[in-house]
Design an enzyme around this catalytic site. Sequence first.
Site, PDB file in Angstrom:
ATOM      1  N   GLY A 135     -17.042   7.022   8.128  1.00  0.00           N
ATOM      2  CA  GLY A 135     -17.402   8.011   7.112  1.00  0.00           C
ATOM      3  C   GLY A 135     -16.355   9.109   7.027  1.00  0.00           C
ATOM      4  O   GLY A 135     -16.473  10.154   7.654  1.00  0.00           O
ATOM      5  N   SER A 137     -14.009   9.420   3.723  1.00  0.00           N
ATOM      6  CA  SER A 137     -13.835   9.836   2.322  1.00  0.00           C
ATOM      7  C   SER A 137     -15.107  10.431   1.746  1.00  0.00           C
ATOM      8  O   SER A 137     -16.209  10.105   2.179  1.00  0.00           O
ATOM      9  CB  SER A 137     -13.441   8.637   1.471  1.00  0.00           C
ATOM     10  OG  SER A 137     -12.181   8.186   1.846  1.00  0.00           O
ATOM     11  N   SER A 169     -17.364   0.978   4.102  1.00  0.00           N
ATOM     12  CA  SER A 169     -17.498  -0.488   4.127  1.00  0.00           C
ATOM     13  C   SER A 169     -18.571  -0.885   5.130  1.00  0.00           C
ATOM     14  O   SER A 169     -18.553  -0.426   6.269  1.00  0.00           O
ATOM     15  CB  SER A 169     -16.189  -1.133   4.564  1.00  0.00           C
ATOM     16  OG  SER A 169     -15.129  -0.641   3.825  1.00  0.00           O
ATOM     17  N   GLU A 254      -3.753   1.807  11.799  1.00  0.00           N
ATOM     18  CA  GLU A 254      -4.461   1.394  10.590  1.00  0.00           C
ATOM     19  C   GLU A 254      -3.511   0.961   9.477  1.00  0.00           C
ATOM     20  O   GLU A 254      -3.775   0.020   8.744  1.00  0.00           O
ATOM     21  CB  GLU A 254      -5.351   2.538  10.096  1.00  0.00           C
ATOM     22  CG  GLU A 254      -6.261   2.049   8.980  1.00  0.00           C
ATOM     23  CD  GLU A 254      -7.035   3.150   8.294  1.00  0.00           C
ATOM     24  OE1 GLU A 254      -7.193   4.225   8.891  1.00  0.00           O
ATOM     25  OE2 GLU A 254      -7.462   2.917   7.152  1.00  0.00           O
ATOM     26  N   ASN A 368      -0.412   4.526  -1.837  1.00  0.00           N
ATOM     27  CA  ASN A 368       1.032   4.342  -1.663  1.00  0.00           C
ATOM     28  C   ASN A 368       1.815   5.561  -2.147  1.00  0.00           C
ATOM     29  O   ASN A 368       2.900   5.857  -1.634  1.00  0.00           O
ATOM     30  CB  ASN A 368       1.485   3.083  -2.407  1.00  0.00           C
ATOM     31  CG  ASN A 368       1.132   1.824  -1.634  1.00  0.00           C
ATOM     32  OD1 ASN A 368       0.320   1.865  -0.717  1.00  0.00           O
ATOM     33  ND2 ASN A 368       1.747   0.714  -1.990  1.00  0.00           N
ATOM     34  N   GLU A 369       1.267   6.280  -3.113  1.00  0.00           N
ATOM     35  CA  GLU A 369       1.968   7.457  -3.631  1.00  0.00           C
ATOM     36  C   GLU A 369       2.001   8.561  -2.568  1.00  0.00           C
ATOM     37  O   GLU A 369       3.013   9.228  -2.384  1.00  0.00           O
ATOM     38  CB  GLU A 369       1.289   7.944  -4.911  1.00  0.00           C
ATOM     39  CG  GLU A 369       1.531   7.028  -6.123  1.00  0.00           C
ATOM     40  CD  GLU A 369       0.956   5.617  -5.958  1.00  0.00           C
ATOM     41  OE1 GLU A 369      -0.109   5.460  -5.319  1.00  0.00           O
ATOM     42  OE2 GLU A 369       1.584   4.666  -6.458  1.00  0.00           O
TER      43      GLU A 369
END
Lengths: 382, 341
Positions: A135, A137, A169, A254, A368-369
Amino acid sequence: MSTLPRLVPPCSPEAPELRALREEVREFLDDQRAAGAFTPHVDCWISAWDEEFTAALAIRGWLGLTVPEEYGGHGKSFLHRYVVTEELLAAGAPVAAHWVGDRQIAPSLLKYGTEGQRHAFLPGIVRGERFFAIGMSEPDSGSDLASARTRAVRVEDGWRITGTKVWTSGAHRSHALMLLARTSPVDPEHRHAGLSQFIVDLDSPGLTISPIHWMNGEHHFNEVSLDEVFVPDDRVFGEIGNGWKQVTSELGFERSGPERTLSTFPVLAGLADRMGRGELPADPALGRLVARITGARQMSAAVAGQLQRHLPADVAAAVVKVLGTTTEGDIADLADLHCDDTTDPGFRDLVQTAVDHRPGFTIRGGTNEILRGVIARELGLR
Amino acid sequence: MTITTGQVDQDLVTLMNDVFGDYAEHHPTSTDTTLDREFWRRLDDLGLIRLTGPEESGGSGADWHTAAELLSAAVRHAVRVPLAEHDLLACAVLDDAGLPVDDAARTVTVLDEHGTATRVPWASTSDKVVTVFESGGKWLVADVPVGDLDVTPGANPLGEPRDDIAVDVNTLAATEAPDGLIERLRLKSALVRAIQVCAALDKTLELTVQHASVRTQFGRSLSRFQAVQHLIADMAAEAALARTSTEAALTAAVATDWAGANVPFLVATARSCTGHGASVVVRNAHQVHGAIGTTREHQLHHFTRPALTWRAEFGSVQHWDDQVAQAALSARDDLWGLITR
């Protein structure tokens, strides 16, 4: 000589002991597949939940490989774990049930957990019986974890937590949630201060789990709402106020893992097989992607070696994730370009799933940004 | 940043950088490249010409990892000398075939059935050309003085000699080639260019980072623009992928003396990754440099043009993509086995 830092460490050949383990896992997977225990999945570490398969892996001793024996584990190196997970992912095996516990929770418990917490949770993770969700985000937070608004308030013998977490998830099938919450108000000067971690039972009163369906209807993500959920003191994880450091210290593991290069490997393998049999026209674009996946996994393995030596690898991990996840997605796209109404339904479904999952690859675990920013900082540009 | 597993002697690396740096300072890179014999002798005095040759035949006994450092150092200083062609390719073929090696500057080529070869690197500036050819169903090797060959000079876009040669092979004193010589030469040639491209990409990245840090636009340094940071981060990632795949191929080749079953696949992989990496690195470098980087007076082209030129030698990028694809198709349902072999 160059004035720039080397971003990714050199790779070294695989030790014979690891090679032997790899062969052993491969043989097991061949048997399982032959017995119909699973068909290869795309993005299996997020979406393929199979508790029976997880139990079979536990019996072979392939869960909690790096957990010391005193907590029921196998006391092996991170590279042993790397080899096992790489084989499982390449085969598209159903590993979602134990994924979070094995990848994130076990190492975190060993680093920051109390003795009581380790004894309470590690043996269950190793046996493949105790499942975790993450937990971190929140709605509106995206990659910016420091903006967490979920609050934990001190009460007698523990904390009361209120807030909402998203993208958790497997929360609907797990036992516990590793939760990041704010324990003191936001200080604009020190955005990373005042965050703490808690281990929250998912059947706690005041906790609600609702599904967030992926666009194709799949359900693996959830929204977890907490309304004054009580968490006792012995479930405070690590130090109050140290949450940011605890959360980010594991990012190298990760972001550089084989799951960042192999989510669509069954699609790539299927494409090569079909082109090899003449079912699809041979396409040199396949060569480019096979080369990139080969290179990306060599990088991922090099970072694993670095992590095993306890050397910093956050930037190398960012490089692996940017390249690996882009390539995973490109594989889905190339396969899609080759599909039409005449494609056999089994492969078509696999490709469709890959296409539907593709947007997640370059988002989850830090977009990725944002990671390009991490790389730019290392190069002295920020 | 160089192709190395970290075991190369650092004093030697410093020496390499110093000797090329010193030369580059007094000899601006030109597109009219001939072999500077004085410099060649200086490199010879330092033991750098026959770096990987066995010590008993006058070589320095170094390994390919050290040779990769040497090639990279030359590339970083934009010094064009046929070190790889001489030591790693030509003299290695003579060693392979059990033929003597003397002080002559050499290159190597494989002749076609007419006794000709096109675009042979540095043939016109060599003393001898080691020629490999097929005759009577056998592969043969001959160490031929350049004067005995019909040479038509040419050059690649960098000005490096790429010459056409022709000879009547029946006039050559030849020795039978050992098994696998052709394949080893093919793989070594390919990997040499991958190593050189990697060094050119790293140098291009370095120049781009420097430029972005000092150049001011719209009131702030280029490096402060997120769009610029992303262009450069992608360059860095591609250069790192090129280097990792090239190092992996080199490590496997050295460990198995070029005979490992996975070496051809890893070399093809390295050529594919370096080739496609060059596209991104070169494009983004020019974008960040703006118009100034496109000029002859700016040094950027000393690294971007070689990256693109060398990726097209000893096989196009498309050719190497095809090689990887063919290996994948032949692996059938065991692609993972191929990748992890």
